[in-house]
Scaffold this motif. Structure first.
Motif, PDB file in Angstrom:
ATOM      1  N   GLY A 196       8.501  10.867   4.019  1.00  8.68           N
ATOM      2  CA  GLY A 196       7.166  11.150   4.511  1.00  8.68           C
ATOM      3  C   GLY A 196       6.188  10.066   4.126  1.00  8.68           C
ATOM      4  N   LYS A 197       6.388   8.898   4.698  1.00 12.48           N
ATOM      5  CA  LYS A 197       5.502   7.773   4.396  1.00 12.48           C
ATOM      6  C   LYS A 197       4.437   7.642   5.473  1.00 12.48           C
ATOM      7  CE  LYS A 197       8.448   4.382   2.025  1.00 12.48           C
ATOM      8  NZ  LYS A 197       9.017   3.022   2.175  1.00 12.48           N
ATOM      9  N   PRO A 198       3.199   7.392   5.080  1.00 13.29           N
ATOM     10  CA  PRO A 198       2.184   7.095   6.084  1.00 13.29           C
ATOM     11  C   PRO A 198       2.535   5.797   6.813  1.00 13.29           C
ATOM     12  CG  PRO A 198       1.196   7.467   3.919  1.00 13.29           C
ATOM     13  CD  PRO A 198       2.667   7.372   3.721  1.00 13.29           C
ATOM     14  N   GLN A 229      -4.048   5.224  -0.001  1.00 14.81           N
ATOM     15  CA  GLN A 229      -2.860   4.367  -0.054  1.00 14.81           C
ATOM     16  C   GLN A 229      -1.753   5.142  -0.767  1.00 14.81           C
ATOM     17  OE1 GLN A 229      -3.493   2.075   1.781  1.00 14.81           O
ATOM     18  NE2 GLN A 229      -5.488   1.133   1.434  1.00 14.81           N
ATOM     19  N   ALA A 230      -0.598   5.258  -0.110  1.00 14.37           N
ATOM     20  CA  ALA A 230       0.454   6.128  -0.635  1.00 14.37           C
ATOM     21  C   ALA A 230       0.847   5.744  -2.065  1.00 14.37           C
ATOM     22  CB  ALA A 230       1.665   6.071   0.289  1.00 14.37           C
ATOM     23  N   GLY A 231       0.908   4.440  -2.336  1.00 16.30           N
ATOM     24  CA  GLY A 231       1.357   3.996  -3.656  1.00 16.30           C
ATOM     25  C   GLY A 231       0.235   3.748  -4.634  1.00 16.30           C
ATOM     26  N   ALA A 232      -0.998   3.854  -4.189  1.00 15.16           N
ATOM     27  CA  ALA A 232      -2.110   3.475  -5.064  1.00 15.16           C
ATOM     28  C   ALA A 232      -3.257   4.464  -4.941  1.00 15.16           C
ATOM     29  CB  ALA A 232      -2.576   2.056  -4.729  1.00 15.16           C
ATOM     30  N   SER A 259      -2.306  10.459  -2.218  1.00 10.67           N
ATOM     31  CA  SER A 259      -1.255   9.547  -1.749  1.00 10.67           C
ATOM     32  C   SER A 259      -1.152   9.542  -0.227  1.00 10.67           C
ATOM     33  CB  SER A 259       0.093   9.938  -2.348  1.00 10.67           C
ATOM     34  OG  SER A 259       0.118   9.638  -3.724  1.00 10.67           O
ATOM     35  N   LYS A 260      -1.314  10.694   0.393  1.00 14.82           N
ATOM     36  CA  LYS A 260      -1.273  10.737   1.852  1.00 14.82           C
ATOM     37  C   LYS A 260      -2.678  10.886   2.423  1.00 14.82           C
ATOM     38  CE  LYS A 260       3.536  12.087   2.274  1.00 14.82           C
ATOM     39  NZ  LYS A 260       3.962  12.502   0.915  1.00 14.82           N
ATOM     40  N   LEU A 280      -2.453   3.701   6.829  1.00 15.13           N
ATOM     41  CA  LEU A 280      -2.901   2.990   5.631  1.00 15.13           C
ATOM     42  C   LEU A 280      -4.123   2.125   5.946  1.00 15.13           C
ATOM     43  CD1 LEU A 280       0.625   1.982   4.265  1.00 15.13           C
ATOM     44  CD2 LEU A 280      -0.853   3.805   3.398  1.00 15.13           C
ATOM     45  N   MET A 315       5.979   7.668   9.926  1.00 15.61           N
ATOM     46  CA  MET A 315       6.091   6.216   9.703  1.00 15.61           C
ATOM     47  C   MET A 315       6.356   5.397  10.969  1.00 15.61           C
ATOM     48  SD  MET A 315       6.232   4.012   6.990  1.00 15.61           S
ATOM     49  CE  MET A 315       6.926   2.425   6.548  1.00 15.61           C
ATOM     50  N   ARG A 337       0.823  -1.206   0.000  1.00 14.19           N
ATOM     51  CA  ARG A 337       0.000   0.000   0.000  1.00 14.19           C
ATOM     52  C   ARG A 337       0.858   1.259   0.000  1.00 14.19           C
ATOM     53  NH1 ARG A 337      -3.223  -1.169   5.413  1.00 14.19           N
ATOM     54  NH2 ARG A 337      -1.043  -1.307   6.049  1.00 14.19           N
ATOM     55  N   ASN A 338       2.079   1.141   0.483  1.00 10.86           N
ATOM     56  CA  ASN A 338       2.898   2.333   0.671  1.00 10.86           C
ATOM     57  C   ASN A 338       3.683   2.692  -0.595  1.00 10.86           C
ATOM     58  OD1 ASN A 338       3.860   4.505   2.233  1.00 10.86           O
ATOM     59  ND2 ASN A 338       3.894   3.215   4.058  1.00 10.86           N
ATOM     60  N   ASN A 381      -1.558   7.281 -10.112  1.00 14.43           N
ATOM     61  CA  ASN A 381      -1.239   7.278  -8.688  1.00 14.43           C
ATOM     62  C   ASN A 381      -0.192   8.287  -8.246  1.00 14.43           C
ATOM     63  OD1 ASN A 381       0.913   5.937  -9.978  1.00 14.43           O
ATOM     64  ND2 ASN A 381       1.427   4.825  -8.125  1.00 14.43           N
ATOM     65  N   ALA A 382       0.360   9.088  -9.159  1.00 13.34           N
ATOM     66  CA  ALA A 382       1.495   9.912  -8.738  1.00 13.34           C
ATOM     67  C   ALA A 382       1.393  11.337  -9.272  1.00 13.34           C
ATOM     68  CB  ALA A 382       2.805   9.276  -9.197  1.00 13.34           C
TER      69      ALA A 382
END
Lengths: 414, 414
Positions: free
Chosen positions: B32-34, B253-256, B249-250, B39, B388, A63-64, B94-95
């Motif tokens: 800066g990752k959740p 889901q950060a990557g999706a 993203s924040k 998530l 994180m 997910r990250n 996603n970005a």
């Protein structure tokens, strides 16, 4: 209406055309879109529950952020299907077209490994034609000059012509759909692939954009494995010549699939470097859905047979109607895979036939679209995409298109 | 070990440092990752069943190709949140970083509306600093010269300096995170926004990349609405000056997640045109998941309060430890939103402090990363990303980092 002396044939076709118009058709043969029934084959993707388990085999939380190479489990499945070492195959977002576009952009702005940036100098792409209009749109939009390389009469690539052009150092690239090409359905055989891999090129940074969009999209029992193009290239001493693209757009959900990029280790490093500036990583959850849905390479193969069961009857239908109506007037391709049938209508009729079809509610890809700069030198090629409409609609649309081709031909002789 | 005369302070800090090393820490404050708990707030996205209903309100099958603007239902939600007319807000993949990168690429190769291509000429971006390292990586990779514009002592933008630079027609762009900036946490107020919108620029094609990544990412009860920057720009006679970016993203889901691009109608047409060459459309199923998950703008706001409940205690923890350990030695920011705390360590200590931290297993963003060309003129800024790690780990990491800052300072005086 002018009352000139008209041939009985022309009169008959006109009457048939008017009758078609009165039906008020609204049919679409333009794009290679999967049908709703085909998309239904992948509906299990839409109810997969990733809530409880959203990690890859290595334990990474998908997910990250991160994971620029894409999900290993999915890359393994497609590495097997495409015959490419998994380290040389990356998985991305939903559009291989975007990967192709971006690879051209990276080449323009940074140069490919061993080369200077292409931007600001005369750069040429060879375009086997008829070909894929969206390839040509990319090169045209990015200011790259295109040279059409007509396919030979037997549907094969004109290798001598390609080799002659490669003596020009401005020739930096070539578009190619190696299997079940869009729109001719032709496939590159191993001899041709070896020749392309070995051929001398004046530009050291010449690249072939090997868009294997239909690698597993067979329409018959014959399911040839993709050529090991990266292996052949390395063997021939040009390991970096091929950029390979593939995607699940016509395997799962057309708009929500997973795209793949493969190449030599040097090219992969180059791509990875430039992509890492562009994004923190692809949508790995969608990749996880795909990996779970397929299970393994055999899962993909079985899935493609279900597509074939839906698609093959449509292609047979097109073939039957073309045979009934156009024999002696036109020729057409007999694809054993992929998404298209190409009709070679009588010279100087394609534009008119497509226009006639449009006027009675049958949308066909614009004539010329399969050529660079929309320039079909014979105004002959009409691309048919049979996948989307239900069979009854498809039959009507092809019947109507045949009448339009015949009418355009008859008008020409009038 | 050399046995020189050392201050008691230095000796004490050395001992503390050695004790920390012996703990064998492995802690990460870099990105800066959740957190996993954040998530988890969006796990309902992962079990949403779209199988039965994969159409938008207009009846379009979202599984298929097309829909380049993105799903209207989701665009409506974020149009309300961002205060932007829905026609001027597009939803993508996603970005948002990719959108920013690609907008710079389109500007380089094609020019923005009303301008020539930026490529091949001296092009400069103004970079309020400290800023977001990935912004600077894009401009650096794409050959655009960067000019650092240090924030003023009160954390506000140095408008007179920006205005002076804008007299240079080579200045084509400026990076800006307008709310809860990365890494300073500062926000642009309306007066400043009006000034940026109105300021004369020698380059007609000057653009501000308004990366509103933290638009709804409040850490307190104060939940200011985003500035109507497109409205202010139009009012000021520079309707095309701002490219606005945002993403979930924040949020999910950060990557999706789903990224957004907004701008003036002319810029939107321009973006749409170039994007249509690049892709047949974004992943609309993921957009549909997001629209269903949120329901409406209020759903997003409520969801962000759940994030705040997880994040705010971590920021309070950082603040407490910094206060206990670094008062009188360093200063730091007191963000009311966003993802970062910036420590202004004593001059000429940041590189050493980060290196000391790394040696005992505490990873911090490299010193200098918040500046163009990694050049922090005072070697002072350390970016902390508290989101994180779990709180216990975070406390250990910040304690350790404080010791490293103090030790670096003491070494300098030794």
């Amino acid at each position: 209406m002018s009352h000139t002396l008209e041939s009985p044939l022309l009169e008959t076709l006109r009457a048939e055309y008017v009758a078609l118009r009165e039906r008020g058709l609204s049919l679409d043969l333009t794009r290679g879109k999967p049908s709703a029934a085909q998309l239904d084959l992948s509906n299990a993707l839409l109810d997969l529950d990733l809530g409880a388990d959203h990690r890859d085999a290595a334990g990474t939380d998908l997910r990250n952020y991160g994971g620029g190479d894409g999900l290993l489990e999915l890359r393994r499945i497609f590495a097997e299907l495409l015959g490419i070492p998994v380290a040389q195959l990356l998985a991305g977002n939903n559009a291989s077209l975007q990967m192709m576009h971006d690879v051209v952009v990276h080449a323009l702005l940074h140069g490919v490994p061993g080369g200077e940036p292409w931007v600001g100098r005369d750069a040429v792409f060879l375009c086997p034609s008829p070909g894929y209009d969206r390839h040509f749109a990319i090169t045209q939009a990015l200011g790259i000059r295109m040279v059409s390389i007509p396919y030979l009469a037997d549907g094969s690539l004109d290798l001598p012509s390609i080799e002659r052009h490669l003596a020009d150092p401005a020739v930096k690239g070539m578009w190619l759909v190696p299997q079940y090409a869009n729109p001719t359905g032709s496939s590159v055989d191993e001899t041709t692939a070896r020749a392309l891999a070995a051929m001398p090129a004046a530009a050291d940074d010449f690249r072939i954009f090997w868009d294997n969009a239909y690698a597993v999209h067979h329409l018959t029992d014959d399911e040839p494995a993709p050529l090991d193009i990266l292996g052949l290239a390395a063997e021939a001493g040009h390991p970096d010549r091929f950029f390979v693209f593939a995607s699940t757009s016509k395997i799962t959900q057309a708009g929500a699939g997973v795209a793949f990029f493969a190449s030599s280790p040097a090219n992969i490093d180059w791509y990875r470097h430039h992509t890492s500036v562009q994004t923190i990583g692809p949508d790995k959850l969608n990749q996880l859905r795909h990996a779970r849905f397929f299970g393994d390479a055999e899962g993909v193969r079985a899935h493609m047979r279900a597509h074939r069961a839906l698609l093959a009857p449509k292609f047979a239908l097109v073939e039957r109607i073309l045979g009934e109506r156009l024999t002696g007037h036109a020729t057409w391709t007999h694809p054993t895979g992929g998404y298209f049938v190409t009709v070679y209508a009588p010279a100087r009729t394609a534009t008119r036939a497509v226009e006639l079809a449009k006027s009675i509610g049958v949308a066909v890809t614009p004539a010329g679209a399969a050529y660079p700069y929309d320039d079909d030198p014979h105004d002959s090629v009409i691309r048919i995409a049979p996948s989307m409409p239900p069979e009854a609609d498809l039959a009507q649309a092809i019947e109507a298109l045949c009448v339009c081709v015949l009418l355009a031909e008859a008008e020409l002789g009038a």
